[in-house]
Scaffold this motif. Structure first.
Motif, PDB file in Angstrom:
ATOM      1  N   ASP A 263      90.146  23.457  51.769  1.00 54.56           N
ATOM      2  CA  ASP A 263      89.659  24.049  50.521  1.00 54.56           C
ATOM      3  C   ASP A 263      90.317  25.382  50.208  1.00 54.56           C
ATOM      4  OD1 ASP A 263      86.982  26.258  51.205  1.00 54.56           O
ATOM      5  OD2 ASP A 263      88.284  25.365  52.709  1.00 54.56           O
ATOM      6  N   TYR A 320      85.061  19.984  60.605  1.00 59.78           N
ATOM      7  CA  TYR A 320      85.127  20.514  59.237  1.00 59.78           C
ATOM      8  C   TYR A 320      85.994  19.615  58.356  1.00 59.78           C
ATOM      9  CZ  TYR A 320      87.184  23.102  55.395  1.00 59.78           C
ATOM     10  OH  TYR A 320      87.658  23.448  54.165  1.00 59.78           O
ATOM     11  N   GLY A 323      84.447  16.114  57.637  1.00 60.61           N
ATOM     12  CA  GLY A 323      83.328  16.225  56.703  1.00 60.61           C
ATOM     13  C   GLY A 323      83.785  16.512  55.285  1.00 60.61           C
ATOM     14  N   TYR A 324      84.803  17.345  55.156  1.00 58.87           N
ATOM     15  CA  TYR A 324      85.317  17.684  53.827  1.00 58.87           C
ATOM     16  C   TYR A 324      85.900  16.453  53.142  1.00 58.87           C
ATOM     17  CZ  TYR A 324      87.535  20.572  50.233  1.00 58.87           C
ATOM     18  OH  TYR A 324      87.898  21.145  49.033  1.00 58.87           O
ATOM     19  N   ARG A 326      85.218  13.277  53.833  1.00 57.31           N
ATOM     20  CA  ARG A 326      84.135  12.333  53.532  1.00 57.31           C
ATOM     21  C   ARG A 326      83.402  12.742  52.251  1.00 57.31           C
ATOM     22  NH1 ARG A 326      82.178   8.326  56.453  1.00 57.31           N
ATOM     23  NH2 ARG A 326      80.118   8.613  55.517  1.00 57.31           N
ATOM     24  N   ALA A 327      83.171  14.029  52.079  1.00 52.81           N
ATOM     25  CA  ALA A 327      82.483  14.487  50.873  1.00 52.81           C
ATOM     26  C   ALA A 327      83.316  14.207  49.626  1.00 52.81           C
ATOM     27  CB  ALA A 327      82.184  15.982  50.984  1.00 52.81           C
ATOM     28  N   LEU A 328      84.611  14.421  49.701  1.00 54.13           N
ATOM     29  CA  LEU A 328      85.471  14.158  48.548  1.00 54.13           C
ATOM     30  C   LEU A 328      85.532  12.668  48.228  1.00 54.13           C
ATOM     31  CD1 LEU A 328      88.491  16.593  49.014  1.00 54.13           C
ATOM     32  CD2 LEU A 328      86.481  16.859  47.558  1.00 54.13           C
ATOM     33  N   ALA A 330      83.167  10.521  48.861  1.00 54.77           N
ATOM     34  CA  ALA A 330      81.876  10.173  48.268  1.00 54.77           C
ATOM     35  C   ALA A 330      81.820  10.616  46.806  1.00 54.77           C
ATOM     36  CB  ALA A 330      80.747  10.834  49.065  1.00 54.77           C
ATOM     37  N   ALA A 331      82.369  11.804  46.516  1.00 53.57           N
ATOM     38  CA  ALA A 331      82.398  12.284  45.137  1.00 53.57           C
ATOM     39  C   ALA A 331      83.277  11.386  44.265  1.00 53.57           C
ATOM     40  CB  ALA A 331      82.913  13.723  45.091  1.00 53.57           C
ATOM     41  N   GLU A 334      81.340   8.252  43.515  1.00 54.90           N
ATOM     42  CA  GLU A 334      80.321   8.519  42.501  1.00 54.90           C
ATOM     43  C   GLU A 334      80.952   8.660  41.118  1.00 54.90           C
ATOM     44  OE1 GLU A 334      76.446   9.217  41.083  1.00 54.90           O
ATOM     45  OE2 GLU A 334      77.154   8.517  43.044  1.00 54.90           O
ATOM     46  N   TYR A 340      80.205   4.017  48.418  1.00 54.84           N
ATOM     47  CA  TYR A 340      81.000   4.536  49.513  1.00 54.84           C
ATOM     48  C   TYR A 340      80.103   4.849  50.680  1.00 54.84           C
ATOM     49  CZ  TYR A 340      83.694   7.638  52.489  1.00 54.84           C
ATOM     50  OH  TYR A 340      84.292   8.205  53.587  1.00 54.84           O
ATOM     51  N   GLY A 341      80.609   4.591  51.886  1.00 59.78           N
ATOM     52  CA  GLY A 341      79.891   4.970  53.102  1.00 59.78           C
ATOM     53  C   GLY A 341      79.512   3.760  53.906  1.00 59.78           C
TER      54      GLY A 341
END
Length: 342
Positions: A263, A320, A323-324, A326-328, A330-331, A334, A340-341
């Motif tokens: 990031d 870190y 997780g980053y 995976r969050a992207l 998932a976004a 969406e 996703y997941g």
């Protein structure tokens, strides 16, 4: 949808490694060192029974093997010295073994794909004192000569001779044969933007493509080059695995670059994943070259000092980065209205 993989440089994975990978949401494991597979040191190529045993163990933790690495083609092969034929034969046999084991992607390493060294490395201190890899063109006083056209063409002739042998084997065993861009992307290194074009022009096989390293390519030309190359090679279906890291600066613009947390660099990582999605990429995203955080313990490689190359369960930076990503992802799911997941 894209998945997440991590690189390991050993086949001696502990239950702790595999449990933690599963808990973090990793989907696949990439094996970055060809000599790590059982059988390679003894006979020159992996042992099929041991390889299948390893794959069963990885799968028992809900994971899968993705990219594997062939035995290296060393200076002996690149200089056509005695024994070079055996090195190439071992790589061809390794493709057969990996194909029989059902593994989809292999990488071939070539000696000399990262020289000459025109940069000097340094310890980059970033946000909160985090440590990352930096390299600068201006810090090296006695720079080596860049190879001339004749030397480059001799290297290329050995590369093409190897691929003329390996590509048909990859096709017969339905394995994707890849190379990784030259890291560091100095002038004179063969696997840069023009080199990648040259490879697929010479070998237009559906089984030939790339481990596309976003960080390495950003070091050569920044965000715009990365987006253009994803669009170009992605539309051609030539990206088989993506290495993801963020960087600050580039060699042409700043005369230097520094790796950075996902990031905290010049690249918009979400836009990169969106571009990969646009071109239909469905492979793995592999966060690599992990920044060292306070209290961290990382797997350092002397070729890339200050950068965590291989998975280590005690590395905070790996947690870190995974997780980053995976969050992207998932976004992105969406954003597109898909699931996703696990």
């Amino acid at each position: 949808m894209m998945n997440i993989s991590v690189t390991v440089n050993t086949c001696e994975l502990t239950d702790l490694d595999l449990k933690q990978m599963s808990q973090l949401g990793i989907d696949y494991i990439d094996f970055g060192k060809g000599s790590s597979f059982p059988g390679v040191k003894e006979q020159g190529y992996p042992d099929l029974d041991q390889l299948l045993k390893l794959r069963r163990r990885v799968r028992s933790f809900g994971l899968e093997m993705n990219r594997v690495t062939l035995p290296d083609l060393t200076e002996r092969y690149m200089n056509n010295l005695p024994g070079s034929e055996k090195e190439l034969e071992n790589s061809a046999t390794a493709i057969k073994v990996f194909g029989e084991a059902g593994l989809p992607i292999v990488r071939q390493r070539f000696a000399g794909d990262t020289v000459p060294v025109l940069t000097s490395g340094y310890k980059a201190v970033q946000r909160g004192g985090a440590i990352a890899r930096g390299e600068s063109l201006g810090l090296m006083k006695n720079k080596p000569e860049i190879p001339g056209l004749g030397e480059r063409e001799r290297w290329w002739s050995r590369f093409t001779e190897a691929f003329r042998t390996l590509v048909p084997v990859a096709e017969d065993y339905d394995v994707k044969l890849t190379v990784h861009p030259s890291d560091t992307p100095n002038h004179g290194t063969p696997f840069g933007g023009l080199g990648f074009h040259r490879i697929i022009d010479a070998f237009p096989s559906k089984n030939v493509g790339f481990v596309y390293c976003i960080g390495t390519r950003a070091e050569e030309g920044g965000s715009s080059l990365v987006m253009d190359e994803i669009n170009h090679y992605g539309r051609k279906g030539k990206i088989y695995l993506v290495h993801l890291r963020n960087v600050r600066g580039s060699l042409p613009t700043a005369g230097a670059f520094e790796e950075a947390l996902l990031d905290d660099g010049d690249l918009n990582v979400f836009n990169i994943l969106l571009e990969l999605r646009k071109v239909g990429y469905k492979g793995c995203i592999n966060p690599d070259h992990i920044t060292q955080l306070e209290g961290d313990s990382v797997d350092l490689d002397q070729s890339w000092a200050h950068s965590g190359i291989s998975w280590k369960s005690s590395s905070i930076g790996w947690g870190y980065s995974i997780g980053y990503v995976r969050a992207l992802l998932a976004a992105l799911a969406e954003f597109e209205g898909i699931r996703y997941g696990h």
